[in-house]
Design a protein around this motif. Structure first.
Motif, mmCIF file in Angstrom:
data_model
loop_
_atom_site.group_PDB
_atom_site.id
_atom_site.type_symbol
_atom_site.label_atom_id
_atom_site.label_comp_id
_atom_site.label_asym_id
_atom_site.label_seq_id
_atom_site.Cartn_x
_atom_site.Cartn_y
_atom_site.Cartn_z
ATOM 1 N N LEU A 1 84.185 34.933 -24.221
ATOM 2 C CA LEU A 1 82.871 34.428 -24.682
ATOM 3 C C LEU A 1 81.773 34.682 -23.693
ATOM 4 O O LEU A 1 80.674 35.044 -23.991
ATOM 5 C CB LEU A 1 83.084 32.806 -24.123
ATOM 6 C CG LEU A 1 84.309 32.330 -24.925
ATOM 7 C CD1 LEU A 1 84.336 30.501 -24.748
ATOM 8 C CD2 LEU A 1 84.131 32.519 -26.546
ATOM 9 N N TYR A 2 82.091 35.182 -22.238
ATOM 10 C CA TYR A 2 81.078 35.473 -21.477
ATOM 11 C C TYR A 2 80.467 36.825 -21.836
ATOM 12 O O TYR A 2 79.461 36.886 -21.779
ATOM 13 C CB TYR A 2 81.399 35.669 -20.068
ATOM 14 C CG TYR A 2 81.803 34.174 -19.240
ATOM 15 C CD1 TYR A 2 80.898 33.953 -18.473
ATOM 16 C CD2 TYR A 2 82.817 33.479 -19.152
ATOM 17 C CE1 TYR A 2 80.881 32.550 -17.704
ATOM 18 C CE2 TYR A 2 82.964 32.289 -18.808
ATOM 19 C CZ TYR A 2 82.227 31.947 -17.946
ATOM 20 O OH TYR A 2 82.212 30.740 -17.400
ATOM 21 N N SER B 1 76.019 37.619 -27.700
ATOM 22 C CA SER B 1 75.209 36.348 -27.493
ATOM 23 C C SER B 1 74.940 36.017 -26.168
ATOM 24 O O SER B 1 73.919 35.576 -25.851
ATOM 25 C CB SER B 1 75.885 34.903 -27.988
ATOM 26 O OG SER B 1 76.366 35.412 -29.349
ATOM 27 N N TRP B 2 75.634 36.700 -25.196
ATOM 28 C CA TRP B 2 75.332 36.242 -23.694
ATOM 29 C C TRP B 2 75.417 37.478 -22.800
ATOM 30 O O TRP B 2 74.618 37.542 -21.829
ATOM 31 C CB TRP B 2 76.288 35.137 -22.940
ATOM 32 C CG TRP B 2 75.954 33.863 -24.047
ATOM 33 C CD1 TRP B 2 74.995 33.102 -24.187
ATOM 34 C CD2 TRP B 2 76.805 33.404 -25.090
ATOM 35 N NE1 TRP B 2 75.013 32.051 -24.961
ATOM 36 C CE2 TRP B 2 76.267 32.139 -25.461
ATOM 37 C CE3 TRP B 2 78.294 33.637 -25.320
ATOM 38 C CZ2 TRP B 2 77.045 31.414 -26.234
ATOM 39 C CZ3 TRP B 2 78.755 32.947 -26.265
ATOM 40 C CH2 TRP B 2 78.183 31.773 -26.890
ATOM 41 N N LYS B 3 76.468 38.417 -23.138
ATOM 42 C CA LYS B 3 76.371 39.542 -22.328
ATOM 43 C C LYS B 3 76.450 39.552 -20.840
ATOM 44 O O LYS B 3 75.842 40.004 -19.873
ATOM 45 C CB LYS B 3 75.145 40.570 -22.642
ATOM 46 C CG LYS B 3 75.182 40.857 -24.183
ATOM 47 C CD LYS B 3 74.007 41.845 -24.338
ATOM 48 C CE LYS B 3 73.784 42.258 -25.873
ATOM 49 N NZ LYS B 3 72.677 43.084 -26.148
ATOM 50 N N THR C 1 84.314 25.828 -22.557
ATOM 51 C CA THR C 1 83.412 26.856 -22.164
ATOM 52 C C THR C 1 81.939 27.081 -23.066
ATOM 53 O O THR C 1 81.040 26.918 -22.955
ATOM 54 C CB THR C 1 83.991 28.313 -22.035
ATOM 55 O OG1 THR C 1 85.058 27.964 -21.119
ATOM 56 C CG2 THR C 1 83.076 29.147 -21.604
ATOM 57 N N LEU C 2 82.342 27.053 -24.360
ATOM 58 C CA LEU C 2 81.263 26.993 -25.414
ATOM 59 C C LEU C 2 80.485 25.936 -25.345
ATOM 60 O O LEU C 2 79.329 25.731 -25.506
ATOM 61 C CB LEU C 2 81.948 27.195 -26.834
ATOM 62 C CG LEU C 2 82.088 28.613 -27.133
ATOM 63 C CD1 LEU C 2 82.805 28.777 -28.453
ATOM 64 C CD2 LEU C 2 80.760 29.386 -27.323
ATOM 65 N N VAL D 1 73.146 31.709 -34.506
ATOM 66 C CA VAL D 1 74.562 31.481 -34.362
ATOM 67 C C VAL D 1 75.227 32.392 -33.206
ATOM 68 O O VAL D 1 75.214 33.499 -33.270
ATOM 69 C CB VAL D 1 75.159 32.191 -35.853
ATOM 70 C CG1 VAL D 1 76.816 31.918 -35.851
ATOM 71 C CG2 VAL D 1 74.519 31.474 -36.896
ATOM 72 N N THR D 2 75.477 31.655 -32.278
ATOM 73 C CA THR D 2 75.793 32.195 -30.980
ATOM 74 C C THR D 2 77.522 31.993 -30.863
ATOM 75 O O THR D 2 77.948 30.686 -31.003
ATOM 76 C CB THR D 2 75.181 31.559 -29.732
ATOM 77 O OG1 THR D 2 75.303 30.408 -29.855
ATOM 78 C CG2 THR D 2 73.751 32.001 -29.673
ATOM 79 N N GLY D 3 78.055 32.879 -30.284
ATOM 80 C CA GLY D 3 79.588 33.005 -30.029
ATOM 81 C C GLY D 3 80.319 33.761 -31.094
ATOM 82 O O GLY D 3 79.927 34.367 -31.787
ATOM 83 N N PRO D 4 81.668 34.057 -30.643
ATOM 84 C CA PRO D 4 82.540 34.784 -31.402
ATOM 85 C C PRO D 4 83.007 34.300 -32.502
ATOM 86 O O PRO D 4 82.999 32.804 -32.763
ATOM 87 C CB PRO D 4 83.636 35.349 -30.451
ATOM 88 C CG PRO D 4 83.855 34.141 -29.484
ATOM 89 C CD PRO D 4 82.334 33.573 -29.259
ATOM 90 N N MET D 5 83.758 34.910 -33.410
ATOM 91 C CA MET D 5 84.313 34.353 -34.525
ATOM 92 C C MET D 5 85.603 33.706 -34.439
ATOM 93 O O MET D 5 86.378 33.058 -35.107
ATOM 94 C CB MET D 5 84.467 35.534 -35.651
ATOM 95 C CG MET D 5 82.936 35.940 -36.504
ATOM 96 S SD MET D 5 82.265 34.568 -37.147
ATOM 97 C CE MET D 5 80.877 34.388 -35.642
#
Length: 685
Positions: free
Chosen positions: A444-445, A449-451, A345-346, A598-602
């Motif tokens: 992720l959605y 970064s994307w909301k 997905t990322l 820097v996009t995305g979760p940790m």
């Protein structure tokens, strides 16, 4: 002093809504002819047939088995009349970064067996007797831990207990041998293999613990090794019954010799998520997404062939109903995504930014078919507090409808649309209208970064998750059909949402808000006054924000704005006016902004972005914290989501405390400082 509320005010607020509900149609949000069309076409049996093919593939990320499943899904989608059907190819090479996810190498296991070797001595001649096979990858792929490498080893077995502490190896010589452990193999390898020289691991780790984890002693649970380590080793997973038998024999002084054979490789490959489209009539390029995750060890029926087969059934049904003229083509397009979990997905988000920019909302399905034997509870989940949205209320309204219809049908008192499959059960759904929970791609959605707001359909707990017993036989076609209805109905409503639909939507939201109010008041009664005030402030702000989110889909009529305004005034009277937040000082007054690059979760798969970018720094204590309703991973996810260049550390602490339970501001500060050191956030000027 705790904030008080007026019971009379609460009743006066609730009565108009209850009265309206008594006169409303049984069918929510959609025209009844649309619901009837869905009920007449959706097939749990069709979904299960697709599921049965998928479960025959060993669907590890970037593998031959995954590609076979992806090609099957793509072929089915094309046969159903979907457009833009694509099997994507993105590098899975061990170094490409997709935001915060480093691509893992592909992993293709071909053969693995574990044998016990016996010898006999006759006239001083030692000969090898026919062995006993303990594990076979061909029979049960779960026996081979993910990311195992090739090996051919004959050696003795040593019990190291947990194997995660040096004291577990005291007085034991494991060099060149196999170690028997109760813990996850990835956690044992650094000591057993790297420090003490063992050749491989035999593990009975009980991952995904739940109330049934140790009841079936024949269940074998999925194990994992580190995807990024250069070392070459392997691990076999055994059942508790096998583990205990081996342990007892070793404890009695018996020597056990094992022969482990593995043919597997980590190698440069490609991620192959599948996407397909039902085009909308309005070419504004907005899309409603149905997603799942296609990867899993074989069979992986509920996790997650069930979600994949169910959104495929939604695709088939909507495409056919449109072609037959039974429903109109939706205004917005409807996109279907079959990725490997999280990492694909990322990769899709970062490799196809134009596509991702069109995503307006997502309905994510991860485990939606567990029958009674799985002990699973079906949930229709909301989004996180960091992303208040009406979208959650849409999914839960259809979930509530399905609960009611199936309950009446089961009781023999009605139920016009119970969505019962001829091959499935007839029991009521009784789905839980749940708060936000983590655990799949919906994270992720909805990440900051994307909301992209999400509806999350999932089973939890599940007795056989990540075991050899997650079988197609345990999947209920009726449950697949009902999940498909919730997904299809939600997608159609969101895809067609216009201003004239907002009054009915607001009615549903108002009812849902009252349920949340009751939960909030119950929690608030147990808190000190300062925490109670923070909880109240955040509750009121989130309810307003959820209503305001409608405007991103459709114009809100003035009459609805007035109704909502009156409702929110009533809410404030009911809850009392909390005192303003005390002025923060010191680190608590700091404001952080997100680094947009820097996009995305940790939290991703097999790679720790934060640890990799803060080497030498102690892990932040927040990630080990356990709150009233959340763990450290959940606090960390939401702390980062709340960073917006406006909120202070104190305000972020109050927000996550309202969601998961009180947490010390110092833990939040330390975590944000770690994120700052990793370049994920920066202190705002």
């Amino acid at each position: 002093m705790r904030i008080r509320f007026s019971l009379a005010a609460l009743v006066s607020c609730a009565l108009p809504v209850a009265a309206a509900a008594q006169h409303a149609s049984t069918v929510p949000l959609l025209p009844e002819r649309t619901v009837a069309a869905l009920a007449g076409e959706l097939s749990g049996a069709s979904a299960k047939r697709n599921l049965e093919f998928i479960t025959r593939q060993h669907r590890m990320r970037a593998s031959k088995g995954f590609r076979a499943a992806a090609d099957f899904v793509a072929a089915q989608a094309k046969s159903y009349g979907l457009e833009e059907v694509t099997v994507h190819e993105f590098p899975a090479d061990g170094h490409t970064m997709y935001g915060t996810q480093k691509a893992r190498l592909g992993w293709d296991p071909e053969f693995a067996e574990l044998w016990e070797v016996a010898f006999e001595t006759h006239r001083d001649l030692i000969t090898r007797k026919p062995g006993v096979r303990i594990a076979s990858f061909e029979d049960e792929p779960v026996v081979l831990a993910e990311d195992s490498d090739s090996a051919d080893v004959t050696t003795t077995l040593v019990d190291v207990g947990a194997g995660t502490s040096e004291k577990d190896y005291a007085g034991k010589d494991v060099r060149g041998k196999l170690v028997l452990t109760s813990e996850a193999p990835g956690g044992v390898v650094p000591l057993a293999i790297d420090k003490f020289g063992a050749k491989g691991v035999i593990s009975a780790a009980q991952n995904q613990p739940n109330a049934w984890s140790r009841e079936d002693v024949n269940a074998i649970r999925w194990g994992h090794l580190d995807s990024f380590e250069a070392r070459h080793t392997f691990a076999f997973m055994v059942s508790l019954k096998q583990y205990r038998a081996l342990q007892e024999r070793l404890a009695s002084g018996e020597s056990i010799t094992l022969h482990a054979i593995v043919r597997a490789s980590r190698h440069v490959a490609t991620y192959n998520p599948v996407t397909a489209l039902i085009p909308g009539s309005d070419r504004k390029a907005e899309e409603i997404v149905l997603s799942c995750h296609l990867d899993h060890q074989r069979p992986g029926a509920n996790d997650n062939a069930s979600g994949c087969a169910t959104i495929l059934e939604v695709a088939r049904t909507l495409s056919k109903l449109i072609a037959d003229g039974k429903i109109a083509r939706p205004s917005r397009s409807i996109r279907f995504v079959w990725p490997c979990e999280v990492e694909c997905t990322l990769a899709l988000f970062h490799s196809q930014p134009e596509m991702r920019a069109r995503f307006k909302a997502v309905i994510h399905m991860d485990m939606v078919g567990g029958g009674q034997v799985t002990k699973s509870i079906f949930h229709v989940g909301r989004g996180p507090a960091s992303l208040p949205s009406f979208v959650s209320d849409v999914g839960q309204r259809f979930g509530s409808f399905m609960n009611s219809e199936s309950q009446m049908y089961a009781e023999g008192t009605g139920g016009k649309y119970p969505m019962v499959s001829g091959e499935g059960g007839k029991e009521p759904q009784l789905g839980d209208l749940a708060e936000f929970s983590m655990g799949s791609d919906h994270e992720l959605y909805q990440e900051a970064s994307w909301k992209i707001p999400a509806i999350y359909l999932n089973d939890w707990p599940d007795r056989y998750i990540h075991t050899n017993f997650d079988l197609p036989a345990n999947i209920d076609p009726t449950k697949l059909q009902r999940a498909a209805f919730i997904g299809a109905a939600s997608a159609l409503f969101l895809a067609n949402l216009k201003s004239s639909d907002v009054p009915a939507l607001w009615d549903a939201m108002e009812n849902a808000s009252l349920r949340r109010l009751a939960t909030m008041l119950d929690r608030r009664a147990t808190l000190p006054s300062v925490e109670a005030a923070a909880l109240t402030r955040n509750f009121l702000a989130q309810e307003r924000a959820a209503f305001e989110s409608i405007a991103s889909f459709a114009a809100i009529p003035d009459s609805v704005k007035q109704s909502a305004g009156a409702y929110f005034q009533q809410l404030e009277r009911i809850t009392g006016s909390p005192p303003p937040t005390e002025r923060a000082s010191g680190d608590a007054a700091l404001v952080f902004a997100r680094n947009a690059s820097v996009t995305g979760p940790m939290v991703v798969f097999g790679y720790d972005y934060l640890a990799d970018h803060t080497k030498g720094r102690a892990p932040p204590k927040l990630l080990e914290y356990q709150g009233l309703r959340g763990n450290g991973e959940e606090y960390g996810y939401e702390v980062l989501n709340f960073v917006d260049g406006k909120r202070s550390v104190r305000e972020i602490r109050d927000a996550v405390s309202s969601e998961y339970g009180p947490v010390d501001v110092a833990l939040v500060t330390e975590y944000l400082r770690s994120l700052e050191a990793a370049g994920v956030v920066r202190a705002a000027k």
